[in-house]
Structure formats: C-alpha cells, structure tokens
Design an enzyme around this catalytic site. Structure first.
Site, PDB file in Angstrom:
ATOM      1  N   ARG A  61       3.871  -5.188   4.765  1.00  0.00           N
ATOM      2  CA  ARG A  61       4.487  -4.027   4.128  1.00  0.00           C
ATOM      3  C   ARG A  61       4.160  -2.734   4.872  1.00  0.00           C
ATOM      4  NH1 ARG A  61       8.603  -2.286   0.758  1.00  0.00           N
ATOM      5  NH2 ARG A  61       8.005  -0.309  -0.197  1.00  0.00           N
ATOM      6  N   GLU A  62       2.938  -2.621   5.338  1.00  0.00           N
ATOM      7  CA  GLU A  62       2.498  -1.370   5.950  1.00  0.00           C
ATOM      8  C   GLU A  62       3.164  -1.101   7.297  1.00  0.00           C
ATOM      9  OE1 GLU A  62       0.661   1.025   4.949  1.00  0.00           O
ATOM     10  OE2 GLU A  62      -0.391   0.291   3.187  1.00  0.00           O
ATOM     11  N   SER A  63       3.199  -2.093   8.171  1.00  0.00           N
ATOM     12  CA  SER A  63       3.616  -1.846   9.557  1.00  0.00           C
ATOM     13  C   SER A  63       4.673  -2.805  10.063  1.00  0.00           C
ATOM     14  CB  SER A  63       2.395  -1.951  10.482  1.00  0.00           C
ATOM     15  OG  SER A  63       1.911  -3.292  10.489  1.00  0.00           O
ATOM     16  N   GLN A 102       2.671   3.203   5.982  1.00  0.00           N
ATOM     17  CA  GLN A 102       3.697   3.733   6.867  1.00  0.00           C
ATOM     18  C   GLN A 102       4.893   2.814   6.840  1.00  0.00           C
ATOM     19  OE1 GLN A 102       4.438   2.504  10.379  1.00  0.00           O
ATOM     20  NE2 GLN A 102       5.730   4.201  10.965  1.00  0.00           N
TER      21      GLN A 102
END
Length: 661
Positions: free
Chosen positions: A511-513, A3
C-alpha cells in the site's frame, strides 16, 4: 509513513488516438542482440546521449550508435534543439517513426510549445493532435485556432480564463484576443475576480478589479465589505452588477468562505437571504453543497434537519456517503437503509454499501434480507467483501486469474522493440526513461500483449514496474502480479525478529510504495515502507544501529527492518490490534488515541468512523492485502485465511485497546 506511488508519465497529450496497429507492427520486429556488443554499443550511446543533452554534437559518433535501439533518443534531442526552425514535416516524420515510444509524443509537445512561443501557429496546428496537455501549450493551441476555428478557440480560451489563479504568460495573447473580440468582457472579469477571491489570490483579484468599469462599483464595494466580515452577507445589496449578473459569483464566493469559517452561522444567514437572491441555479447549488458538506463533516446537529431536506433533491454520491456515515454513527439503522436507497444503483452496487445494508437489516431483525445483502457484498475482493464473507462463514472471493506463456512466445517478447529499449535504458542507468518506455508500451498494447509485458516484468523481478503494469493494463484479477513475492525473505525474517505478522508487513509495503524501494513522498517518507527520516533516526537509536540518513533508509532490507519495528511498537501500543496499529502507521498514534476515545465499539463501525478518508481507505487496503498475500502463499486459496483474528472482530474499539490503560 505513507506515500501514493507516483503515476507514470505517458507523453504530452491528454487525449488522442492509440496507434495499436503501429505498435503491433513494431512488436513483430526482431533486433539482433548479444551482450558483449550491447555493452560496447551502450557505452557509445551513453556518451552520445550526454553530448546531445549538452548540445555537443561534435562529440557524437553517429556510426557507433546508428543501429542501437536507443538511437532515437539522440535524434530526439537533435531535432528538439532545432525548434522552432525545424519544419512540421520533420516533426511528423519523427512522430510516425517513434509511434511505439514516448519519444514521438514528447517531441509533439515540445514542437507545440516552441511553435506557439514563436507564433508559428500554422506549424503548431500541423503537428497538434487535439488539445495538448499543459496549460501553456493549451493556450498556444487555442491561440492558433483563433483564425481557423474561432468558436473552439473561444470555448477553450474561456475555460482557461475561468480559474482563480494566474495563468502562464503563454496565455496573454489568447486572453487579449478574446477580450478584443468581446468573448471576455466585464462579466467574465468579475466572475474570475470572485474565483480568485475565493481561492485567496488577492493580488489577482485586485488586478482584475481594476479592469472593471463604473457599473461594477456597487459590486466592488459589496465585495470589500464582505472581505472583512462574511456575516455582512445579509446586509449587502442582493442585486449587484449590470442586470444583477454579479450577484451569483459574489454570493457563491462569500458563502464559501463563510461556510468554511462558521457553518452554523452561514446556514442561518443563507436561510434568510436565499429566497430573495437573483442568482443562477449553479451558484445556488454550489452554496448548498458547501453547507451540506461542512455540516456533515463537522457533525453540526443543529443543521441536520435542513441538510436532510436539502439532500432530498440531490444525488451527489459523496454527500449521500457522508449522510450514511452519519446515520451509522448514530446507530440509526433505518436511516442507513433510507439514505442508501437514495444513492444511484451504480453507486449503491458496491461491497461497502451492500455490507452496511446487511448490517442494518440484521440490526432491524430481517435476517433473510441481511443474508442476501451479505452475499452480494461477499462477491467483492476488498475489506467489506471479506468482512461479509466472514459473516457468512465462507471463503473469500479472490477471482484469481492465472496467466502463462510458452517459451517461444516469451522469446518473442524479449525481442519487442519497447522491451529492448527498456532494457537498454536500464543498462545505461536511465531508470526514469525506462519506466516511461515501459508504461507507454503497456498503455498502447492489446490485452494479450499487456499481459505478456507483465509476465516479462515478473520474470525480470521488476516488482514496482510489475505492479504499475497491472494498474495501467487494468489486470485487476492477476493477483500473482498485483501482489508479487517481492522482498519476501526480508519480510519473513523481520516478521520473525519483531514478532509481527509478515503478511501485514507485505500489505503495508504494497500500500505504501507499491514495492518501489526508491519511493519518496511529498512529505519526505521514504522507501518500501515509507519511513520518515526523523522516525528512522529514532528507530535506529532504539535498535542501537547507526542513523541511516535520508538515503540509507532507502535500502530495502533496512527499510523493512525499521518499518517492522515501528508497526511492532504500534501493535504493542494497541494490545496487538492490527486495525488500530495500521491506522496509527498512516495517521500517527496521537490521532488514533483520540479516535478510540470517541469510537464505536465494533470493528467495522470503527473503520467507517475514521474521519480521514485516506486513513480509512488505508486501513481497509492493508488488512485486505494481507489476506490476499496469505491466500497466495496458500496456493491461491483463502481456505483457512481470515482477514481479522477472532479478537479483532469482537473486541471493543475504545480506549480499552490502549495497552497503557
């Protein structure tokens, strides 16, 4: 399991003047603050804000909240509910008094919408500060300009008209007025009809078609024929509409659909009809752009000769990127250099392209040119910059910026009105409003003030706010803040328990959140490491623990445990290879298995060959982030740090990576 962190909202305007002077004046103020009093005041404010939202004004004790830093939020709701009867002077006074808060611009946006709906156009223009954000408000704004600035109204209205989808009801009066004035005529109706057809908005396309006169009958018939058979593009008349002005929009829309459906057949048809079409240059270029793009994305070799000729006269960065990647896929090293040379200097001056120029020179036997290009690439703090530094055997260029503030200045920062409002909003459980206050303050701040706010966020342990603060404030070299030690003990613990490199886990979460533990993606991925609820259920069963459910998975430690377990399984699947495992974490192992079946053999070519741009960038980010995290743990030095292991640099990237093979 991914995300993008949501971008914060900073008010209602798309553009406008930053009131830095107002902010700096506000920053000098100091409000009294003691915790017991704040707690008592907070209860009164929380009750007043709830009452204001429900328009229960009799429940509000104005004296109890008069000196509270959030009193403006209650006043905002009171004034908003008085719109559109409230006079512009009241709105402007509020905006001026709350210029250092998002409240002012929020009320401006509300006033524009309410005045516009009520037809109070003079009041609307009195409070407007340029074109507002949001289509409905823009339509009201340009409606208001019809009398005082008809040219601006016409230009803005046409821009809002010329889209392939329906617009809000707020636009009806504007469009009607522009039609009455002849600004929107049958030509503009036809162009929008074609945009709607191209976008698949058949209802809008039919509605627009009914507004066209008999002069457009042949054009309508051609469109109807092409709707059922794109290949008929070679058999419909080339001159459509009055003075052939309907041809360009129709052929552009038809060729777009044809190219997406059958690129090879579309190019064959285009080469037949292009010399005879009386269409504008913009439509001709749009058609050829589509043909080039889909040919390269779909790797249609039969079209390659035409593409190379068509590209010779273009400088589109994205198309040239695709052509360079095609040359890399073919190991056409001379072609790599030739197509890189066609990029603009600004586009070409990037670590990625310097790196591939170096690889091409190296393969062509020009070691001196290769070293020079590697040196340029190694100046970047990214995947290809680090890969170039590894080739040269030198440390990574971290360009680490250190920031520090003395205790006296930090005390001043803690008393800044925006900081006190943010703290107060967090105390009354309004995290969304707190984030808006904070990011608005960062956006308006000068360089030193923005860094002071980042320092405050770091000391308060606001990890997600800190990362976003560095983005909003463009603090690209402040690595301690961009990559904070958030949840470090959990990453170290579950890294040990699963046998996964903890810096890889940190890179994935960053990176994701961006360290937002409550992040939820449009696809439903949740938490720090963006675990899908279904995946969480499977992993919980695998670990012998209770299913956490959609909300339990947001718990930071559990989320890290589940994410660590999943990436461990991916590492086991790909013989410990972190590049392939990271790609699988983002795109799924099934896709990565297929990519490895057709992949180049070297790590850099594998990364560049990943067909999904998001996954391609994801892998690069995660691996470079892990190197940065390790360097920061090493005192800010990359000495002894390597982005990839020796095996990851030299192994064949093909199906042999699959452990089950």
């Amino acid at each position: 399991m991914r995300q993008r962190p949501p971008a914060p909202q900073h008010g209602t305007r798309r553009s406008g003047i930053r009131r830095l002077g107002t902010l700096l004046s506000a920053l000098a103020l100091s409000l009294p603050f003691t915790l017991p009093l704040a707690q008592a005041d907070d209860r009164a404010l929380r009750n007043a804000l709830e009452a204001a939202r429900n328009q229960q004004w009799e429940r509000i004790d104005q004296r109890a909240i008069a000196d509270h830093p959030l009193a403006g939020y209650v006043e905002y709701h009171r004034l908003r509910t008085r719109l559109p009867q409230a006079e512009p002077g009241q709105v402007l006074d509020f905006i001026e008094r709350h210029a250092d808060s998002p409240l002012g611009e929020w009320l401006r946006g509300q006033a524009i919408a309410q005045y516009g709906y009520a037809g109070r156009y003079g009041s609307l223009l009195a409070v407007a500060d340029g074109e507002p954000a949001g289509t409905a408000r823009q339509c009201y704004y340009y409606s208001a300009l019809l009398g005082s600035d008809p040219q601006a109204a016409a230009e803005g209205g046409l821009s809002l008209w010329m889209v392939g989808h329906s617009q809000p009801d707020a636009c009806d009066n504007l469009f009607r007025a522009l039609r009455d004035r002849g600004v929107i005529g049958e030509q503009q109706i036809w162009e929008r009809k074609m945009l709607a057809w191209q976008a698949g908005e058949t209802g809008l396309a039919s509605f627009l078609g009914r507004q066209l006169g008999s002069r457009w009958e042949e054009a309508r018939q051609a469109k109807a024929r092409l709707s059922g058979d794109f290949a008929a593009v070679t058999r419909v008349p080339t001159c459509l509409g009055p003075e052939c002005r309907g041809s360009g929009p129709l052929f552009a829309a038809a060729m777009h659909g044809f190219t997406r459906a059958d690129t090879e057949a579309a190019l064959e048809a285009w080469r037949k009809i292009a010399p005879h079409l009386p269409i504008e240059r913009q439509h001709h270029e749009a058609i050829e752009r589509d043909l080039i793009f889909y040919t390269l994305v779909r790797d249609i070799r039969h079209n390659r000769g035409w593409v190379d000729g068509a590209l010779a006269g273009r400088s589109d960065a994205d198309l040239l990127e695709l052509r360079v990647r095609a040359a890399l896929s073919d190991r056409d090293w001379r072609g790599v250099l030739d197509w890189l040379a066609r990029m603009t200097p600004e586009t070409r001056d990037d670590s990625r392209w310097h790196y591939w120029a170096a690889r091409a020179h190296e393969r062509l036997g020009d070691d001196a040119q290769a070293r020079e290009a590697y040196a340029l690439a190694a100046e970047g703090r990214n995947f290809f910059g680090f890969a170039a530094a590894d080739r040269l055997g030198q440390p990574y260029a971290l360009n680490l910026e250190r920031n520090g503030f003395d205790d006296s200045y930090r005390q001043q920062v803690s008393r800044w009105p925006a900081v006190q409002r943010t703290e107060a909003l967090l105390r009354i459980d309004e995290p969304g409003l707190a984030a808006s206050e904070w990011y608005a303050a960062v956006e308006r701040a000068g360089e030193r003030e923005a860094r002071a706010l980042a320092d405050y966020a770091a000391r308060r342990g606001w990890h997600a706010k800190l990362v976003q603060t560095t983005i909003t404030g463009r603090m690209w070299d402040a690595l301690d803040w961009r990559f904070p030690e958030a949840y470090r003990e959990h990453f170290l613990h579950w890294g040990r328990m699963t046998g996964v490199d903890p810096y890889l886990l940190m890179g994935i979460a960053r990176r994701e959140s961006a360290y937002n533990p409550e992040a939820v993606s449009p696809a439903g991925a949740r938490g720090l490491m963006q675990v899908m609820p279904g995946t969480a259920t499977q992993l919980a069963r695998q670990l012998g623990i209770s299913d956490p459910g959609a909300y339990g998975v947001l718990d930071p430690e559990l989320n890290i445990r589940l994410g660590s377990t999943y990436i461990r399984d991916m590492l086991n699947r790909y013989s410990g290879n972190r590049l392939a495992a990271a790609a699988a974490y983002n795109a799924g192992p099934g896709r990565v298995d297929r990519w490895l079946a057709d992949a180049p053999e070297e790590f850099d070519l594998f990364v560049e060959s990943i067909p999904f741009r998001e996954t391609r960038l994801y892998v690069q980010a995660v691996l470079s982030y892990r190197a940065i995290f390790e360097s920061l743990a090493n005192g800010g030095s990359s000495q002894g740090v390597s982005m990839l292991s020796p095996t990851e640099k030299t192994v064949r990237y093909d199906r042999s990576l699959l452990a089950r093979n």
